[in-house]
Write an enzyme that holds these catalytic residues in place. Sequence first.
Site: not given
Length: 379
Positions: A206, A210-212, A216
């Site tokens: 992580h 944000d946006g992980n 991924a």
Amino acid sequence: MTWIHQQPAWPHFYWDDKTLSTPLASVRHQQGRLLGRMDALGFSFQREASLNALTNEVVKSSAIEGEHLNREEVRSSIAQKLGMDQGGRLPASRHVEGIVEVMLDATQAYQQPLSEERLCAWHCALFPTGFSGMTPIMVGMWRPPSAGAMQVISSSYGHTKVHFEAPEATRLPDEMAAFLAWFAADGGLDPVLKAGVAHFWFITLHPFEDGNGRIARAIADMALARADQTPQRFYSMSAQIEAERKHYYAQLERQQRGSLDITPWLGWFLGCLERAIGSAGEALGAVLHKARVWECLHPYAVNERQRVVLNRMLGDFEGYLNTSKYAKLAKCSNDTALRDITALLAWGVLVQNPAKGRSTSYRLVTAEELRQFDPSKQP
């Protein structure tokens, strides 16, 4: 609670090759069959099928995170960036453009190295304003210590449950360097398994505020493009994950609390991927049907009016066709429309409905009817 990234041997994952060999072989077989089917189609149909799959991937990857994008806006943005003429393009927002750019960079440039700079550029594209919703975030860099602990929690009746806790921010430079070195190395690991490991490893770290999840899944798509050895995408892993979202999150959480043996996660990932490839046959049904219709018409002199009307019927046409509708779409007289329709009936691509007289109407031939009309054209 000891999280997986707190295990002494982290990040040395391992798995049972014997357990995974059968599902991996099955996935590889299904990939080969799908690619074989697509190879039999013309280039334009392949591009249309890939456009559909990429649109699904962008829309569904965002939907997993609870964000609902305008599908036509996404489709229009992808088509424009791939140089495809879709006609009547819908202007895309800066936010949608960024998400599309990430997916296209991951899949179209799948052979290029994955680096810190590339990942940070993806993150900047996802958050062009520097905000996640109404919250300002650090964009284009690993999450800083000042952002605090990265936890996924839920609350009910005053009880808070921690589903997942990422490594401390101070660990990220070394952790991400190790991840990127592993991703770049050719360790002989099948790219499909590599996609599953990379997905889980990145989610565990992580590294961004944000946006992980979306990144991924983009990394996994890059590895799957390497597995397919083509930038053309004909199935959407994110669409299947979104359909199985509860199981997806349950598998991730269970593995975060488990050992470095990630056989269960990889088993689920392979199963989900096989279901995604299987669903692609249904999702590509319209494209395959379109290809069969034009294949059936190959021996005949189809005029431009007929081509326009058939493409419309093979797209977003609603209801049945009649002479006046044809004349309007083709910009011709009713007499010309009737002659064109009569030819299409004789060629087997239009079927007249039972009603007669002023209620006479026509529909497109179904895939089953096409097979009956010309048995040599099997899917």
